[in-house]
Design a protein around this motif. Structure first.
Motif, mmCIF file in Angstrom:
data_model
loop_
_atom_site.group_PDB
_atom_site.id
_atom_site.type_symbol
_atom_site.label_atom_id
_atom_site.label_comp_id
_atom_site.label_asym_id
_atom_site.label_seq_id
_atom_site.Cartn_x
_atom_site.Cartn_y
_atom_site.Cartn_z
ATOM 1 N N ALA A 207 -5.063 -30.712 46.839
ATOM 2 C CA ALA A 207 -4.371 -31.894 46.333
ATOM 3 C C ALA A 207 -3.093 -31.527 45.588
ATOM 4 C CB ALA A 207 -5.299 -32.682 45.408
ATOM 5 N N VAL A 208 -3.191 -30.569 44.685
ATOM 6 C CA VAL A 208 -2.019 -30.166 43.896
ATOM 7 C C VAL A 208 -0.997 -29.456 44.774
ATOM 8 C CG1 VAL A 208 -1.243 -28.689 41.996
ATOM 9 C CG2 VAL A 208 -3.313 -30.074 41.749
ATOM 10 N N ALA A 209 -1.461 -28.662 45.725
ATOM 11 C CA ALA A 209 -0.532 -27.976 46.627
ATOM 12 C C ALA A 209 0.299 -28.987 47.412
ATOM 13 C CB ALA A 209 -1.311 -27.073 47.581
ATOM 14 N N PHE A 210 -0.368 -29.983 47.984
ATOM 15 C CA PHE A 210 0.358 -30.978 48.777
ATOM 16 C C PHE A 210 1.307 -31.787 47.908
ATOM 17 C CE2 PHE A 210 0.921 -35.068 50.882
ATOM 18 C CZ PHE A 210 1.191 -34.699 52.189
ATOM 19 N N ALA A 211 0.824 -32.275 46.779
ATOM 20 C CA ALA A 211 1.655 -33.105 45.906
ATOM 21 C C ALA A 211 2.871 -32.344 45.400
ATOM 22 C CB ALA A 211 0.827 -33.616 44.729
ATOM 23 N N THR A 212 2.671 -31.076 45.041
ATOM 24 C CA THR A 212 3.781 -30.282 44.516
ATOM 25 C C THR A 212 4.810 -29.984 45.588
ATOM 26 O OG1 THR A 212 2.286 -29.259 42.908
ATOM 27 C CG2 THR A 212 4.392 -28.151 43.307
ATOM 28 N N ALA A 213 4.352 -29.534 46.751
ATOM 29 C CA ALA A 213 5.277 -29.169 47.824
ATOM 30 C C ALA A 213 6.053 -30.378 48.326
ATOM 31 C CB ALA A 213 4.499 -28.510 48.970
ATOM 32 N N VAL A 214 5.354 -31.467 48.586
ATOM 33 C CA VAL A 214 6.035 -32.668 49.073
ATOM 34 C C VAL A 214 6.956 -33.225 47.996
ATOM 35 C CG1 VAL A 214 5.694 -35.049 49.844
ATOM 36 C CG2 VAL A 214 4.236 -33.234 50.737
ATOM 37 N N GLY A 215 6.530 -33.179 46.749
ATOM 38 C CA GLY A 215 7.351 -33.694 45.665
ATOM 39 C C GLY A 215 8.653 -32.939 45.481
ATOM 40 N N VAL A 216 8.654 -31.641 45.786
ATOM 41 C CA VAL A 216 9.893 -30.859 45.681
ATOM 42 C C VAL A 216 10.872 -31.251 46.780
ATOM 43 C CG1 VAL A 216 10.847 -28.529 45.927
ATOM 44 C CG2 VAL A 216 8.861 -28.907 44.466
ATOM 45 N N VAL A 217 10.372 -31.412 47.996
ATOM 46 C CA VAL A 217 11.245 -31.766 49.118
ATOM 47 C C VAL A 217 11.619 -33.243 49.090
ATOM 48 C CG1 VAL A 217 11.459 -31.766 51.642
ATOM 49 C CG2 VAL A 217 10.188 -29.937 50.497
ATOM 50 N N LEU A 218 10.691 -34.070 48.634
ATOM 51 C CA LEU A 218 10.893 -35.515 48.617
ATOM 52 C C LEU A 218 10.608 -36.022 47.201
ATOM 53 C CD1 LEU A 218 11.577 -37.479 50.985
ATOM 54 C CD2 LEU A 218 9.136 -38.009 51.092
ATOM 55 N N PRO A 219 11.555 -35.901 46.285
ATOM 56 C CA PRO A 219 11.306 -36.206 44.864
ATOM 57 C C PRO A 219 10.758 -37.601 44.604
ATOM 58 C CG PRO A 219 13.397 -35.061 45.124
ATOM 59 C CD PRO A 219 12.922 -35.374 46.503
ATOM 60 N N ALA A 220 11.094 -38.574 45.435
ATOM 61 C CA ALA A 220 10.602 -39.936 45.209
ATOM 62 C C ALA A 220 9.084 -40.015 45.310
ATOM 63 C CB ALA A 220 11.238 -40.887 46.222
ATOM 64 N N ALA A 221 8.484 -39.072 46.016
ATOM 65 C CA ALA A 221 7.029 -39.084 46.200
ATOM 66 C C ALA A 221 6.302 -38.263 45.146
ATOM 67 C CB ALA A 221 6.680 -38.546 47.589
ATOM 68 N N ALA A 222 7.033 -37.580 44.279
ATOM 69 C CA ALA A 222 6.410 -36.640 43.348
ATOM 70 C C ALA A 222 5.427 -37.321 42.398
ATOM 71 C CB ALA A 222 7.492 -35.897 42.559
ATOM 72 N N VAL A 223 5.832 -38.419 41.779
ATOM 73 C CA VAL A 223 4.970 -39.067 40.779
ATOM 74 C C VAL A 223 3.731 -39.688 41.413
ATOM 75 C CG1 VAL A 223 4.830 -40.912 39.076
ATOM 76 C CG2 VAL A 223 6.818 -39.401 39.109
ATOM 77 N N PRO A 224 3.867 -40.535 42.444
ATOM 78 C CA PRO A 224 2.647 -41.116 43.025
ATOM 79 C C PRO A 224 1.693 -40.068 43.589
ATOM 80 C CG PRO A 224 4.581 -41.664 44.346
ATOM 81 C CD PRO A 224 5.081 -41.097 43.071
ATOM 82 N N LEU A 225 2.231 -39.042 44.229
ATOM 83 C CA LEU A 225 1.357 -37.998 44.765
ATOM 84 C C LEU A 225 0.726 -37.182 43.638
ATOM 85 C CD1 LEU A 225 3.282 -36.650 47.888
ATOM 86 C CD2 LEU A 225 1.254 -38.113 47.824
ATOM 87 N N GLY A 226 1.475 -36.967 42.561
ATOM 88 C CA GLY A 226 0.923 -36.239 41.424
ATOM 89 C C GLY A 226 -0.221 -36.995 40.771
ATOM 90 N N VAL A 227 -0.059 -38.312 40.633
ATOM 91 C CA VAL A 227 -1.129 -39.137 40.065
ATOM 92 C C VAL A 227 -2.352 -39.111 40.971
ATOM 93 C CG1 VAL A 227 -1.792 -41.497 39.473
ATOM 94 C CG2 VAL A 227 0.445 -40.622 38.784
ATOM 95 N N LEU A 228 -2.135 -39.211 42.270
ATOM 96 C CA LEU A 228 -3.250 -39.188 43.218
ATOM 97 C C LEU A 228 -3.965 -37.841 43.189
ATOM 98 C CD1 LEU A 228 -4.832 -40.646 45.423
ATOM 99 C CD2 LEU A 228 -3.122 -39.849 47.086
ATOM 100 N N ALA A 229 -3.200 -36.753 43.118
ATOM 101 C CA ALA A 229 -3.809 -35.424 43.044
ATOM 102 C C ALA A 229 -4.635 -35.272 41.769
ATOM 103 C CB ALA A 229 -2.727 -34.349 43.111
ATOM 104 N N GLY A 230 -4.107 -35.771 40.654
ATOM 105 C CA GLY A 230 -4.861 -35.715 39.405
ATOM 106 C C GLY A 230 -6.150 -36.503 39.476
#
Length: 224
Positions: free
Chosen positions: A146-169
Motif C-alpha cells: 500500500a505504501v509503496a504504491f501510494a508513494t511511487a504514484v504520488g511522486v509521479v502524479l502529485p494530485a493523487a498523493a494525498v488520497p492514495l496516502g490516506v487509503l494506504a494508511g
C-alpha cells in the motif's frame, strides 16, 4: 610472572579487565527490544478492546480488498486509461508494489519469523475477523504494498498523493483492527514500502525518456 599489585597487595588495577559493565551492555539491546514488544502488544490490545461497531465492517472489507494488492492493481488499471503521465504513474506504482512485496514476503518474513497475534486471547470481536494468514507477522505485506504504491504514484502524479496516502494508511490500520498484525508490523511494512517506491522510481528514472527524468526530478521528494 606475577600480576601487578597496589600498595595494599590488591591485584586489581588498570591491567585487570573490568568485567562488570560488559553484561549490562550485552543485555541492553534485548531489554530495549523487550520494551518495544511490550508497547506493541499494549497498542494491539488497546485497539482490540475499543468497541468500534460502525468501523468494523468497513475496515474488514478494506483489509480483504487489499489482499494480493487488488486495490492497487485496480487503481493502476484505471490510471492506465488516462494520459501519458498517469500511465507512467501506474507502471511505477506496480513496480513499487512488486519490489516491496518481494522484500516483505520473501525476505522480511523469513528473516524475522514473528508469530501472528493471538486474536482470540485479545478478544478481537468476530465482526472484525478476516482469515488469519499462515505467514509470519513481521513486516506487514499489505502495508508494504500500500505504501509503496501510494508513494511511487504520488511522486509521479502529485494530485493523487494525498488520497492514495490516506487509503494506504487505512489499509495499514485495518490489519491491526482486524487482529492479524501488531502495530509494529505495520510500521515496518511502511518502511519497506517507502524503500520499494524509491527503488522503483530510481529504476524508472534511469530507464525512461528525458521527459520523464525531468518530471521525476521536479516532483516532490520522497518522505524521509
Amino acid at each position: 610472572m606475577t600480576e601487578p599489585t597496589n600498595a595494599d597487595g590488591d591485584t586489581t588495577g588498570p591491567l585487570t579487565p573490568a568485567a562488570g559493565p560488559v553484561r549490562p551492555r550485552r543485555r541492553a539491546p534485548a531489554a530495549v527490544l523487550g520494551d518495544l514488544r511490550a508497547v506493541d502488544g499494549a497498542l494491539y490490545a488497546a485497539v482490540a478492546a475499543t468497541p468500534t461497531p460502525t468501523l468494523d465492517r468497513a475496515l474488514r472489507r478494506l483489509s480483504h480488498a487489499a489482499d494480493h494488492s487488488k486495490i492497487w492493481l485496480g487503481i493502476a488499471a484505471a490510471l492506465a486509461l488516462g494520459g501519458a503521465r498517469p500511465r507512467r504513474a501506474a507502471a511505477v506504482g506496480v513496480g513499487a508494489v512488486a519490489v516491496a512485496s518481494a522484500c516483505a514476503n520473501l525476505l522480511g518474513k523469513r528473516l524475522v519469523r514473528r508469530s501472528r497475534p493471538d486474536r482470540e486471547a485479545a478478544r478481537v470481536t468476530v465482526d472484525r475477523h478476516v482469515p488469519m494468514p499462515t505467514s509470519a507477522s513481521f513486516p506487514s505485506g499489505h502495508t508494504a504494498s500500500a505504501v509503496a504504491f501510494a508513494t511511487a504514484v504520488g511522486v509521479v502524479l502529485p494530485a493523487a498523493a494525498v488520497p492514495l496516502g490516506v487509503l494506504a494508511g487505512a489499509v495499514g490500520y485495518s490489519r491491526v483492527h482486524t487482529g492479524v498484525h501488531y502495530p509494529g508490523d505495520v510500521a515496518a511494512g511502511a518502511v519497506v514500502g517507502i524503500a520499494g517506491a524509491a527503488v522503483a522510481l530510481t529504476a524508472a528514472a534511469a530507464a525512461a525518456s528525458p521527459e520523464f527524468r525531468t518530471a521525476y526530478s521536479t516532483a516532490p521528494s520522497l518522505p524521509s
